[in-house]
Scaffold this motif. Structure first.
Motif, PDB file in Angstrom:
ATOM      1  N   ASN A  19       0.713  -1.384  -0.080  1.00  0.00           N
ATOM      2  CA  ASN A  19       0.042  -0.006  -0.233  1.00  0.00           C
ATOM      3  C   ASN A  19       0.934   1.174  -0.016  1.00  0.00           C
ATOM      4  O   ASN A  19       0.591   2.324   0.737  1.00  0.00           O
ATOM      5  N   HIS A  35      -3.570   3.468   4.058  1.00  0.00           N
ATOM      6  CA  HIS A  35      -4.433   2.326   4.585  1.00  0.00           C
ATOM      7  C   HIS A  35      -5.787   3.038   4.956  1.00  0.00           C
ATOM      8  O   HIS A  35      -5.812   4.122   5.354  1.00  0.00           O
ATOM      9  N   ASP A 110       0.696  -5.650   4.203  1.00  0.00           N
ATOM     10  CA  ASP A 110      -0.246  -4.769   3.833  1.00  0.00           C
ATOM     11  C   ASP A 110      -1.155  -5.692   2.763  1.00  0.00           C
ATOM     12  O   ASP A 110      -2.179  -4.939   2.618  1.00  0.00           O
TER      13      ASP A 110
END
Length: 163
Positions: A19, A35, A110
């Protein structure tokens, strides 16, 4: 800061596979991690590790998304050149060959999940790299002794590790 120590570089490389992204600034690039607010503790843990590179106002939130941003620095220019040939994030063996256990763990943090019968298989959601990028990722993991397969999940590509 004028350089990334190895752990910091691994966090950046792993996050870029998940991310993260690097943007071009006027003179130097900067690194961002994004996020959902549901994963804020994970984002904060990575931001704490990368605090020496933080911008003066690193945090911003839009609706249910939180972003941390580094300061502009020449240290991110080289990584951007590696990860964004022709201006588009593109996975390649040169990038993957630099990964150590920390970067793979960050990538899984992630973009990873458990899948399959009884959730016994680790999976990386790698749809943003398309079919060709997933072929590179599959080849990399199989070459380093982490057997996996490239699978299509609905309309997206994923990497599934075999047990």
């Amino acid at each position: 800061m004028t350089f990334l120590n190895d752990d910091h570089k691994q966090i950046v490389l792993g996050t870029l596979l998940g991310n993260g992204y690097i943007c071009k600034g006027r003179k130097n690039a900067y690194f961002c991690m994004r996020h959902s607010t549901n994963h804020l503790p994970w984002l904060k843990s990575k931001a704490t590790e990368l605090e020496p590179y933080s911008s003066s106002t690193p945090w911003y939130q839009y609706k249910t998304t939180c972003t941390w941003r580094s300061a502009c620095s020449p240290i991110f220019n080289e990584i951007r050149t590696l990860c964004y040939p022709d201006g588009k994030k593109t996975v390649c063996m040169e990038w993957l060959d630099q990964l150590r256990a920390l970067a793979i763990a960050v990538w899984y943090g992630d973009s990873g999940c458990l899948t399959g019968r009884n959730h016994k298989n680790a999976c990386l959601r790698t749809q943003s790299f398309g079919e060709e990028g997933n072929k590179v990722i599959e080849r990399y993991f199989n070459e380093v002794g982490m057997p996996c397969n490239m699978n299509k999940s609905r309309k997206s590509w994923v990497i599934v590790f075999t047990v």
